[in-house]
Design a protein around this motif. Structure first.
Motif, short mmCIF file in Angstrom:
data_model
loop_
_atom_site.label_atom_id
_atom_site.label_comp_id
_atom_site.label_asym_id
_atom_site.label_seq_id
_atom_site.Cartn_x
_atom_site.Cartn_y
_atom_site.Cartn_z
N LEU A 146 -0.77 -2.19 -9.31
CA LEU A 146 -1.09 -2.73 -7.98
C LEU A 146 -1.02 -1.65 -6.91
CD1 LEU A 146 0.85 -6.12 -8.15
CD2 LEU A 146 -1.65 -5.83 -8.12
N ALA A 147 -0.01 -0.81 -6.98
CA ALA A 147 0.13 0.27 -5.99
C ALA A 147 -1.01 1.27 -6.12
CB ALA A 147 1.49 0.95 -6.13
N THR A 148 -1.41 1.56 -7.34
CA THR A 148 -2.51 2.50 -7.56
C THR A 148 -3.81 1.97 -6.97
OG1 THR A 148 -1.50 3.38 -9.56
CG2 THR A 148 -3.87 3.71 -9.32
N ILE A 149 -4.09 0.71 -7.21
CA ILE A 149 -5.30 0.11 -6.65
C ILE A 149 -5.22 0.11 -5.13
CG2 ILE A 149 -6.54 -2.07 -6.39
CD1 ILE A 149 -5.95 -2.61 -9.35
N SER A 150 -4.08 -0.23 -4.59
CA SER A 150 -3.91 -0.26 -3.13
C SER A 150 -4.08 1.13 -2.53
CB SER A 150 -2.54 -0.81 -2.76
OG SER A 150 -2.41 -2.13 -3.21
N ARG A 151 -3.58 2.13 -3.24
CA ARG A 151 -3.68 3.51 -2.76
C ARG A 151 -5.15 3.92 -2.64
NH1 ARG A 151 0.62 5.23 -4.89
NH2 ARG A 151 -0.09 5.21 -7.04
N HIS A 152 -5.98 3.44 -3.53
CA HIS A 152 -7.39 3.82 -3.51
C HIS A 152 -8.21 2.95 -2.55
CE1 HIS A 152 -6.90 6.79 -6.58
NE2 HIS A 152 -6.26 5.92 -7.34
N LYS A 153 -7.84 1.70 -2.38
CA LYS A 153 -8.58 0.80 -1.49
C LYS A 153 -8.17 1.01 -0.04
CE LYS A 153 -8.69 -3.52 -3.07
NZ LYS A 153 -8.52 -4.72 -3.84
N ARG A 154 -6.89 1.17 0.22
CA ARG A 154 -6.29 1.47 1.52
C ARG A 154 -6.49 0.45 2.63
NH1 ARG A 154 -4.08 6.93 1.74
NH2 ARG A 154 -3.37 6.28 3.75
N HIS A 155 -7.52 -0.36 2.58
CA HIS A 155 -7.78 -1.27 3.68
C HIS A 155 -8.01 -2.67 3.13
CE1 HIS A 155 -8.05 2.09 6.40
NE2 HIS A 155 -8.91 2.66 5.59
N GLY A 156 -7.89 -3.62 3.99
CA GLY A 156 -8.17 -4.99 3.61
C GLY A 156 -6.91 -5.79 3.33
N HIS A 157 -7.03 -7.06 3.58
CA HIS A 157 -5.91 -7.99 3.42
C HIS A 157 -5.43 -8.03 1.97
CE1 HIS A 157 -3.36 -11.35 4.44
NE2 HIS A 157 -3.89 -12.04 3.44
N GLU A 158 -6.36 -8.11 1.03
CA GLU A 158 -5.98 -8.19 -0.39
C GLU A 158 -5.22 -6.94 -0.82
OE1 GLU A 158 -8.00 -8.79 -4.81
OE2 GLU A 158 -9.28 -8.44 -3.08
N SER A 159 -5.66 -5.79 -0.36
CA SER A 159 -4.99 -4.54 -0.71
C SER A 159 -3.56 -4.52 -0.18
CB SER A 159 -5.78 -3.36 -0.14
OG SER A 159 -5.14 -2.15 -0.42
N ARG A 160 -3.36 -4.97 1.07
CA ARG A 160 -2.00 -5.02 1.65
C ARG A 160 -1.11 -5.98 0.86
NH1 ARG A 160 -4.98 -4.69 6.29
NH2 ARG A 160 -4.94 -6.93 6.67
N GLU A 161 -1.66 -7.13 0.49
CA GLU A 161 -0.88 -8.10 -0.30
C GLU A 161 -0.50 -7.52 -1.65
OE1 GLU A 161 -3.14 -11.70 -0.55
OE2 GLU A 161 -2.53 -12.37 1.44
N GLN A 162 -1.43 -6.83 -2.29
CA GLN A 162 -1.14 -6.22 -3.59
C GLN A 162 -0.05 -5.16 -3.45
OE1 GLN A 162 -5.06 -4.86 -4.76
NE2 GLN A 162 -5.32 -6.61 -6.14
N LEU A 163 -0.13 -4.38 -2.40
CA LEU A 163 0.88 -3.34 -2.19
C LEU A 163 2.25 -3.95 -1.89
CD1 LEU A 163 1.52 -0.38 -2.12
CD2 LEU A 163 0.66 -0.29 0.23
N GLU A 164 2.27 -5.01 -1.09
CA GLU A 164 3.54 -5.69 -0.81
C GLU A 164 4.14 -6.27 -2.10
OE1 GLU A 164 2.99 -8.49 2.39
OE2 GLU A 164 2.29 -6.91 3.74
N LEU A 165 3.30 -6.84 -2.94
CA LEU A 165 3.78 -7.35 -4.23
C LEU A 165 4.29 -6.21 -5.10
CD1 LEU A 165 4.27 -9.58 -6.30
CD2 LEU A 165 1.84 -9.38 -6.95
N ALA A 166 3.56 -5.10 -5.12
CA ALA A 166 3.98 -3.94 -5.92
C ALA A 166 5.36 -3.46 -5.50
CB ALA A 166 2.96 -2.81 -5.78
N VAL A 167 5.58 -3.34 -4.19
CA VAL A 167 6.88 -2.85 -3.69
C VAL A 167 7.97 -3.89 -3.95
CG1 VAL A 167 8.15 -2.25 -1.58
CG2 VAL A 167 5.89 -1.26 -2.01
N SER A 168 7.63 -5.16 -3.79
CA SER A 168 8.61 -6.22 -4.05
C SER A 168 9.05 -6.21 -5.51
CB SER A 168 8.02 -7.58 -3.67
OG SER A 168 8.90 -8.61 -4.02
N LEU A 169 8.09 -6.10 -6.42
CA LEU A 169 8.42 -6.03 -7.85
C LEU A 169 9.31 -4.81 -8.14
CD1 LEU A 169 4.94 -6.88 -9.43
CD2 LEU A 169 7.03 -8.23 -9.70
#
Length: 182
Positions: free
Chosen positions: A30-53
């Protein structure tokens, strides 16, 4: 391919909740995908989930360095994403990430990759500080990054990429010093 990986990892996490490695893999993906997408609501949610996990794994299994590293990298990605809008929060995330990497270096000195990640986090933090006009703080952070990279190149003298990165850091420091008032 990565989206299919997420689906598979989510199923593994759901079906095997007592296996933290599946949560770790999901967090990293999830963090890897977020790192590459960088923008958008879905990307932020994925990154928040990645950090929470990663945070939950680190709290549940503090003796496993990989989980702390995954958390530190996730926090670094969050900090990078927040640099443009929420600088105070980005600074706190950088600080926590850097602290985790420093802890990993102390507890796992035989893992030079943790030093690489620390240097990257310090460099990113210095760039953010410089963009904000905090040149003295940026210089101090960049000097720390250089010190860590010098140690890395001492440990891995054969690593050409490490030596080139050190040169880049030194040039960045020269730029910051030339931009700061005397």
């Amino acid at each position: 391919v990565l989206f299919r990986s997420i689906e598979i990892l989510e199923a593994l996490v759901r079906d095997y909740p007592n296996v933290p490695d599946f949560r770790c893999e999901l967090s990293e993906t999830l963090a890897t995908i977020s790192r590459h997408k960088r923008h958008g609501h879905e990307s932020r949610e994925q990154l928040e989930l990645a950090v929470s996990l990663a945070r939950n794994m680190t709290e549940s299994h503090p003796s496993i360095p990989r989980y702390r590293a995954v958390l530190a990298r996730g926090l670094m990605t969050q900090a990078d994403c927040k640099c443009d809008k929420r600088l105070g929060e980005a600074g706190q995330l950088f600080d926590e990430s850097i602290s985790l990497f420093q802890s990993l270096i102390r507890s796992c000195p035989d893992m030079p990759v943790y030093r690489v990640f620390l240097v990257r986090a310090l460099h990113d933090q210095a760039e953010t500080l410089a963009r904000l006009g905090h040149t003295n703080e940026a210089r101090d952070v960049l000097e720390s990054a250089i010190s860590e990279q010098v140690e890395y190149t001492r440990l891995r003298p054969e690593n050409e990429v490490g030596r080139r990165f050190l040169t880049m850091l030194q040039k960045d420091l020269e730029e910051i010093e030339s931009a700061s008032p005397s």
